[in-house]
Structures are given as structure tokens and as C-alpha cells.
Design a protein around this motif. Structure first.
Motif, mmCIF file in Angstrom:
data_model
loop_
_atom_site.group_PDB
_atom_site.id
_atom_site.type_symbol
_atom_site.label_atom_id
_atom_site.label_comp_id
_atom_site.label_asym_id
_atom_site.label_seq_id
_atom_site.Cartn_x
_atom_site.Cartn_y
_atom_site.Cartn_z
ATOM 1 N N TYR A 219 -13.128 31.675 47.723
ATOM 2 C CA TYR A 219 -13.488 31.857 49.003
ATOM 3 C C TYR A 219 -15.275 32.065 49.151
ATOM 4 C CZ TYR A 219 -14.641 33.990 53.793
ATOM 5 O OH TYR A 219 -15.116 34.163 54.841
ATOM 6 N N ALA A 220 -15.708 31.193 49.730
ATOM 7 C CA ALA A 220 -17.442 31.187 49.696
ATOM 8 C C ALA A 220 -17.860 31.524 51.331
ATOM 9 C CB ALA A 220 -17.873 29.946 49.288
ATOM 10 N N GLY A 221 -16.931 31.592 52.292
ATOM 11 C CA GLY A 221 -17.027 31.435 53.623
ATOM 12 C C GLY A 221 -15.911 30.889 54.663
ATOM 13 N N SER A 222 -16.267 31.081 56.064
ATOM 14 C CA SER A 222 -15.113 30.281 56.747
ATOM 15 C C SER A 222 -15.758 29.674 58.087
ATOM 16 C CB SER A 222 -14.230 31.261 57.139
ATOM 17 O OG SER A 222 -14.790 32.401 57.997
ATOM 18 N N LEU A 223 -15.005 28.704 58.641
ATOM 19 C CA LEU A 223 -15.617 28.174 59.790
ATOM 20 C C LEU A 223 -14.627 28.584 61.012
ATOM 21 C CD1 LEU A 223 -16.652 24.843 58.597
ATOM 22 C CD2 LEU A 223 -18.266 26.804 59.252
ATOM 23 N N GLU A 224 -14.838 29.323 61.958
ATOM 24 C CA GLU A 224 -13.794 29.577 63.003
ATOM 25 C C GLU A 224 -13.979 28.790 64.310
ATOM 26 O OE1 GLU A 224 -11.470 31.594 61.568
ATOM 27 O OE2 GLU A 224 -12.781 32.117 60.086
ATOM 28 N N GLN A 225 -12.800 28.631 64.877
ATOM 29 C CA GLN A 225 -12.875 28.005 66.022
ATOM 30 C C GLN A 225 -12.642 29.046 67.094
ATOM 31 O OE1 GLN A 225 -10.362 24.269 66.563
ATOM 32 N NE2 GLN A 225 -9.842 24.402 64.610
ATOM 33 N N ASP A 226 -12.153 30.181 66.965
ATOM 34 C CA ASP A 226 -11.894 31.527 67.847
ATOM 35 C C ASP A 226 -12.544 32.561 67.433
ATOM 36 O OD1 ASP A 226 -10.238 29.661 69.500
ATOM 37 O OD2 ASP A 226 -8.410 30.542 68.762
ATOM 38 N N SER A 227 -13.090 33.358 68.323
ATOM 39 C CA SER A 227 -13.793 34.496 67.989
ATOM 40 C C SER A 227 -12.655 35.717 67.595
ATOM 41 C CB SER A 227 -14.560 35.192 69.187
ATOM 42 O OG SER A 227 -13.567 35.427 70.213
ATOM 43 N N PHE A 228 -13.216 36.449 66.587
ATOM 44 C CA PHE A 228 -12.172 37.531 66.099
ATOM 45 C C PHE A 228 -11.611 38.338 67.091
ATOM 46 C CE2 PHE A 228 -14.114 36.784 61.720
ATOM 47 C CZ PHE A 228 -13.324 35.594 61.062
ATOM 48 N N GLN A 229 -10.491 38.802 67.224
ATOM 49 C CA GLN A 229 -10.111 39.994 68.258
ATOM 50 C C GLN A 229 -9.622 41.065 67.520
ATOM 51 O OE1 GLN A 229 -10.202 38.962 71.464
ATOM 52 N NE2 GLN A 229 -11.035 37.165 71.110
ATOM 53 N N PRO A 230 -10.374 42.130 67.900
ATOM 54 C CA PRO A 230 -9.774 43.394 67.475
ATOM 55 C C PRO A 230 -8.380 43.500 67.653
ATOM 56 C CG PRO A 230 -10.916 43.874 69.765
ATOM 57 C CD PRO A 230 -11.065 42.420 69.230
ATOM 58 N N GLU A 231 -7.857 44.577 66.526
ATOM 59 C CA GLU A 231 -6.598 44.543 66.463
ATOM 60 C C GLU A 231 -5.835 45.662 67.757
ATOM 61 O OE1 GLU A 231 -5.093 46.171 62.975
ATOM 62 O OE2 GLU A 231 -5.846 44.604 61.715
ATOM 63 N N LYS A 232 -4.993 45.426 68.270
ATOM 64 C CA LYS A 232 -4.370 46.238 69.284
ATOM 65 C C LYS A 232 -4.075 47.640 68.885
ATOM 66 C CE LYS A 232 -2.042 42.215 71.597
ATOM 67 N NZ LYS A 232 -0.966 41.794 72.107
ATOM 68 N N PRO A 233 -4.473 48.672 69.607
ATOM 69 C CA PRO A 233 -4.029 50.011 69.077
ATOM 70 C C PRO A 233 -2.877 50.428 69.118
ATOM 71 C CG PRO A 233 -5.491 49.840 71.218
ATOM 72 C CD PRO A 233 -5.522 48.795 70.760
ATOM 73 N N ASP A 234 -2.092 49.847 69.993
ATOM 74 C CA ASP A 234 -0.643 50.180 70.358
ATOM 75 C C ASP A 234 0.085 49.738 69.353
ATOM 76 O OD1 ASP A 234 1.747 50.883 71.032
ATOM 77 O OD2 ASP A 234 2.094 49.465 72.964
ATOM 78 N N LYS A 235 0.412 50.500 67.995
ATOM 79 C CA LYS A 235 1.260 50.076 66.996
ATOM 80 C C LYS A 235 2.868 49.978 67.281
ATOM 81 C CE LYS A 235 -2.125 50.008 64.253
ATOM 82 N NZ LYS A 235 -2.851 48.611 63.758
ATOM 83 N N ASN A 236 3.264 50.379 68.473
ATOM 84 C CA ASN A 236 4.453 50.074 69.033
ATOM 85 C C ASN A 236 4.925 49.042 69.801
ATOM 86 O OD1 ASN A 236 5.297 52.640 67.392
ATOM 87 N ND2 ASN A 236 4.488 53.760 69.181
ATOM 88 N N SER A 237 3.855 47.813 69.762
ATOM 89 C CA SER A 237 4.088 46.876 70.911
ATOM 90 C C SER A 237 5.230 46.196 70.415
ATOM 91 C CB SER A 237 2.728 45.729 70.686
ATOM 92 O OG SER A 237 2.885 45.422 69.241
ATOM 93 N N LEU A 238 5.835 45.275 71.007
ATOM 94 C CA LEU A 238 7.010 44.663 70.754
ATOM 95 C C LEU A 238 6.962 43.803 69.813
ATOM 96 C CD1 LEU A 238 9.916 43.804 71.829
ATOM 97 C CD2 LEU A 238 8.847 42.117 73.286
ATOM 98 N N GLU A 239 5.673 43.019 69.672
ATOM 99 C CA GLU A 239 5.498 42.030 68.372
ATOM 100 C C GLU A 239 5.507 42.856 67.214
ATOM 101 O OE1 GLU A 239 1.943 38.918 66.779
ATOM 102 O OE2 GLU A 239 1.773 39.944 68.705
ATOM 103 N N ASP A 240 5.015 43.985 67.175
ATOM 104 C CA ASP A 240 4.983 44.839 65.970
ATOM 105 C C ASP A 240 6.380 45.351 65.614
ATOM 106 O OD1 ASP A 240 2.305 44.620 65.528
ATOM 107 O OD2 ASP A 240 1.620 46.351 66.674
ATOM 108 N N VAL A 241 7.097 45.550 66.430
ATOM 109 C CA VAL A 241 8.395 46.031 66.420
ATOM 110 C C VAL A 241 9.296 44.920 65.672
ATOM 111 C CG1 VAL A 241 10.653 46.797 67.429
ATOM 112 C CG2 VAL A 241 8.528 47.897 67.906
ATOM 113 N N ILE A 242 9.224 43.862 66.263
ATOM 114 C CA ILE A 242 9.855 42.531 65.942
ATOM 115 C C ILE A 242 9.288 42.093 64.158
ATOM 116 C CG2 ILE A 242 10.084 40.062 66.169
ATOM 117 C CD1 ILE A 242 10.126 40.590 69.014
ATOM 118 N N ARG A 243 8.160 42.323 64.177
ATOM 119 C CA ARG A 243 7.797 41.834 62.573
ATOM 120 C C ARG A 243 8.497 42.790 61.691
ATOM 121 N NH1 ARG A 243 4.004 38.242 61.594
ATOM 122 N NH2 ARG A 243 2.617 37.486 63.492
#
Length: 257
Positions: A219-243
Motif C-alpha cells: 500500500y502506497a496510497g489510495s484514490l477514492e470516489q466517495d468521501s469517507f463517512q464516520p462510523e455510526k455511533p449506534d452499535k445496535n443498528s440492524l446492520e450490525d446485528v445482522i453482521r
């Protein structure tokens, strides 16, 4: 006439040598050498090795690549002629940074990495802050195993010549001889084995042997098409539960099997 026999004749003529002189350098009689160059007979393995070492060109290139159509200087030479890395350069002789697109990814992993014609058709970019003394290439990312990078990210990799130079805990693009190309965090498990880890704990680590690796790019760097989004503070979200449920099921299956 085969690609190899034509290459052999081209290398000899380019070296301004007669068939007799060439045969003497290979420690063989001219009468035995001539059929190799005319394509009537293929040389034994031990003489393929001698020819490879004589001209510092790997055997696979001698057998599969028409050397009349390319410049041997457009390859990066590795130790013991293990392989030659095809690269592209601009009119000033500077290395280009080729971009392996999502469309070209399967072809690259399936052997395009060693095909000069394939590499020469890739798009390329120039990044002035990267060292001119290193070789770089850009690769697409799939999935979400290595956050914050995702399938809209491209990793800029620095070519690693020796597998022994891999540093535990760093991330690398790994191209295997089984047509796989992944971006993972590497650790040396034992002699001649790497453990490939994902930063997303949902994905299980797995082993890859040195002998199964075609290329590694640090790894020497990266090119991104989307901006980074902060992680959701809610650890009990449906997506996290499913994972978490999916991960628990996978672990149970492994214990049962």
C-alpha cells in the motif's frame, strides 16, 4: 518457426554473433544449435536455463513473448530471472502508473500481470509525489473487508520484489497463481506461509503459500470516489446485528465441521 526460435535468432543477431559463436557460448555444437533456431527442435530444459541466464530474460518470456515487438528495457528484472515484470514508460523513459480497472481485473489476475501487451493497453496516471526509483500500479477494491476502502476505491501499490521484504501488519495487494487478486493485511504465519487478514472482523483470515503468489504490491496510497463517512455511533443498528449473527453462524459451522 515458433516464438522461441524467432526470439533466439533475434537475440543472437542483436548480439552480433554467428550461430557458431552462439553455440560455443552455450557449450553445444553448432549442428545441434541450428535446429533450435530454425524451430525444427526444442532445446532441452538445461539449455533453456542457459539461454535464459545468458540474456537475463526469464524462460516464460522467451517462450511466449515476441521480443521483436517490445523493448527488453520495458521489463523490471528480478533476481535469478525468476520473472520479468512488464511495465510501460513515457517518451522520457519515466515509469507510468498503470490502472487496473474493475473491467480489467479478471484478466490481470488470470495472467495479464505477465503479459506486456495486456499491460500496455491499461490506462495510466502520473503522481509526482511517488518515488521515481520504485514501480507503482493501481488496483480496484471489491467489497467491504478493508474499511474505510470499498468497491469505489483504488489502491496504489508499490511493487515488492522479494517476499521476504513483506512487513507484518502492513496492507498489500496480493495476486495469486489461482487467478485471485485481493487487498489484505499480511502476517507471516510460519516458513513460506502468509496469513491474510481483513480489517472487517466479519471476514475470516486465511493462509496463502509463497509458492502460490505471483505478485505483491505494498500500500502506497489510495484514490477514492466517495468521501469517507464516520462510523455510526449506534452499535445496535440492524446492520450490525445482522453482521454479528452471520459471523456467529459461520463460527458455529466451522466448529461443527
Amino acid at each position: 518457426m515458433s516464438i522461441f526460435s524467432d526470439n533466439l535468432r533475434y537475440l543472437r543477431e542483436n548480439n552480433n554473433e554467428s550461430q557458431r559463436e552462439m553455440a560455443e557460448k552455450l557449450d553445444v555444437k553448432r549442428g545441434r544449435y541450428e535446429p533450435w533456431e530454425s524451430g525444427k527442435v526444442e532445446p532441452p530444459y538445461e539449455y533453456l536455463v542457459k539461454i535464459s541466464r545468458r540474456f537475463a530474460i526469464s524462460i516464460d518470456v522467451l517462450l511466449t513473448t515476441n521480443l521483436r515487438k517490445i523493448s527488453v528495457n520495458d521489463f523490471i528484472k528480478l533476481e535469478n530471472n525468476r520473472i520479468l515484470l512488464p511495465i510501460t514508460v513515457d517518451k522520457d523513459g519515466e515509469n507510468k502508473i498503470e490502472i487496473v480497472t474493475q473491467k480489467a481485473k479478471a484478466g490481470y489476475a488470470a495472467g495479464g500481470y505477465a503479459d506486456f501487451s495486456f499491460i500496455s493497453e491499461l490506462d495510466h496516471i502520473s503522481l509526482p509525489w511517488l518515488s521515481r526509483n520504485e514501480k507503482y500500479r493501481t488496483f480496484p477494491i471489491d467489497g467491504d473487508s478493508m474499511p474505510p476502502h470499498n468497491n469505489k476505491s483504488y489502491i496504489i501499490g508499490r511493487y515488492v520484489e522479494k517476499l521476504g521484504d513483506v512487513v507484518n501488519g502492513k496492507t498489500y495487494i496480493v495476486v495469486t497463481r489461482n487467478n485471485e487478486m485481493v487487498y489484505k493485511r499480511l502476517n507471516k504465519k510460519e516458513k513460506n506461509i502468509f496469513m491474510l487478514n481483513s480489517d472487517n472482523s466479519f471476514y475470516q483470515p486465511y493462509e496463502v503459500r509463497y509458492s502460490d503468489i505471483a505478485e505483491i504490491w505494498e500500500y502506497a496510497g489510495s484514490l477514492e470516489q466517495d468521501s469517507f463517512q464516520p462510523e455510526k455511533p449506534d452499535k445496535n443498528s440492524l446492520e450490525d446485528v445482522i453482521r454479528k449473527l452471520q459471523k456467529d453462524i459461520m463460527e458455529i459451522r466451522q466448529k461443527v465441521l
